[in-house]
Design a protein around this motif. Sequence first.
Motif, mmCIF file in Angstrom:
data_model
loop_
_atom_site.group_PDB
_atom_site.id
_atom_site.type_symbol
_atom_site.label_atom_id
_atom_site.label_comp_id
_atom_site.label_asym_id
_atom_site.label_seq_id
_atom_site.Cartn_x
_atom_site.Cartn_y
_atom_site.Cartn_z
ATOM 1 N N ALA A 246 -63.173 28.758 23.211
ATOM 2 C CA ALA A 246 -62.659 29.457 22.028
ATOM 3 C C ALA A 246 -63.698 29.592 20.918
ATOM 4 C CB ALA A 246 -61.422 28.729 21.499
ATOM 5 N N VAL A 247 -64.330 28.475 20.556
ATOM 6 C CA VAL A 247 -65.254 28.458 19.417
ATOM 7 C C VAL A 247 -66.550 27.771 19.834
ATOM 8 C CG1 VAL A 247 -65.573 27.678 17.034
ATOM 9 C CG2 VAL A 247 -63.275 28.240 17.831
ATOM 10 N N PRO A 248 -67.702 28.393 19.537
ATOM 11 C CA PRO A 248 -67.894 29.698 18.908
ATOM 12 C C PRO A 248 -67.999 30.840 19.910
ATOM 13 C CG PRO A 248 -70.012 28.636 19.135
ATOM 14 C CD PRO A 248 -68.993 27.684 19.718
ATOM 15 N N GLU B 59 -63.671 42.452 27.819
ATOM 16 C CA GLU B 59 -62.415 41.699 27.738
ATOM 17 C C GLU B 59 -62.754 40.214 27.688
ATOM 18 O OE1 GLU B 59 -58.367 40.836 30.371
ATOM 19 O OE2 GLU B 59 -59.560 42.647 30.764
ATOM 20 N N VAL B 60 -62.432 39.568 26.570
ATOM 21 C CA VAL B 60 -62.729 38.152 26.380
ATOM 22 C C VAL B 60 -61.504 37.328 26.767
ATOM 23 C CG1 VAL B 60 -63.463 36.378 24.753
ATOM 24 C CG2 VAL B 60 -64.303 38.737 24.494
ATOM 25 N N GLU C 48 -61.761 24.162 29.657
ATOM 26 C CA GLU C 48 -63.088 24.675 30.008
ATOM 27 C C GLU C 48 -63.464 24.339 31.451
ATOM 28 O OE1 GLU C 48 -65.984 23.440 27.160
ATOM 29 O OE2 GLU C 48 -64.856 24.210 25.449
ATOM 30 N N GLY C 49 -62.854 23.298 31.997
ATOM 31 C CA GLY C 49 -63.141 22.915 33.377
ATOM 32 C C GLY C 49 -62.724 23.961 34.392
ATOM 33 N N GLN C 50 -61.917 24.941 33.968
ATOM 34 C CA GLN C 50 -61.460 25.994 34.881
ATOM 35 C C GLN C 50 -62.345 27.240 34.841
ATOM 36 O OE1 GLN C 50 -59.044 25.464 37.157
ATOM 37 N NE2 GLN C 50 -59.197 23.403 36.307
ATOM 38 N N THR D 99 -70.431 20.272 19.229
ATOM 39 C CA THR D 99 -70.123 21.010 18.005
ATOM 40 C C THR D 99 -68.962 21.974 18.173
ATOM 41 O OG1 THR D 99 -72.442 20.866 17.363
ATOM 42 C CG2 THR D 99 -71.108 22.465 16.185
ATOM 43 N N ASN D 100 -68.813 22.586 19.346
ATOM 44 C CA ASN D 100 -67.684 23.511 19.503
ATOM 45 C C ASN D 100 -66.355 22.784 19.328
ATOM 46 O OD1 ASN D 100 -68.245 22.275 22.125
ATOM 47 N ND2 ASN D 100 -66.727 23.656 22.974
ATOM 48 N N LEU D 101 -66.298 21.517 19.765
ATOM 49 C CA LEU D 101 -65.071 20.731 19.596
ATOM 50 C C LEU D 101 -64.869 20.328 18.141
ATOM 51 C CD1 LEU D 101 -65.448 18.487 22.777
ATOM 52 C CD2 LEU D 101 -63.975 20.499 22.493
#
Length: 286
Positions: free
Chosen positions: A57-59, A79-80, A86-88, A219-221
């Motif tokens: 999701a971020v960033p 298409e995002v 994230e493991g998938q 950092t994304n978390l």
Amino acid sequence: MKRKKIKHMTVVALMLTLAIVAAGCSSGNKDKGNEPGPSEAAGGNTGSVTLKVGSAAVPHAEILNEVKASLKEKGVDLEVVVFDDEGQLNPALHEKQIDANFFQHVPYLDSVKDEKGYDFAVTTKVHVEPIGFYSDKLKSKDEIKEGAKIGIPNNPSNEYRALVLLQEQGLIKLRDGLTTYEATPKDIVDNPLKLEFIEADSATLPRALPDLDGAIINTNLILEAKIDPESALFRENANSPYANIIVVRKGDENREEIKKLDEALTSPEVKKFIEEKYGVAVVPAF
């Protein structure tokens, strides 16, 4: 009188027939005129190609959304697809549910690709998210006391990354000869403060901060948890080898739409966007 009546009825029938035929022609022309042309039937973009990219999701998703408009002008409908887990993302790429993914760095990919049998290729580096040490209880590194409980990610590449950061700060020493971007607390040969390491899933570490003396968190978390990245007591520098990358299935790296995606993500406009939006939390890798 009878003949006149028959003649009159014939004329009326003829007029009705002509009227029906005329109406049919008019209706046919109307329908034909309203039929969508090829571009309308295809959504107005006959020359466009849809490119489905899975991301965190971020960033990652925010950066991808920033290039949607420029790719649209180049015939690519981006298409995002945001994955909460994230493991998938690698399995989804492997199973052709998406065309590319954007969430990982090379050491992480290397740590899982052989085990899972992924035949992937890296197309470009986009940004680095310097991993940092965060705490709800401490104000500086000097306040870390003997026996402090320190949270670290439990996946191999990020665990190594966290331990290397602690080593750089002089808090521990790892054994020599670690060359595969993998390490655990068992590889620590010197731990003067007798730090206790809590190995946990990366995504749980922001929530676990109240129960720890500190934790090393991606950092994304931190951004997803609405924690100020400036609050890190210390972090990696911009020379980190952990650049986040675009990954595709082997053989797809030469697809024209993938090349256009890479070009858009490494443009001066995206560099400016990253620097202005994220500051020290996200650093361009190009």
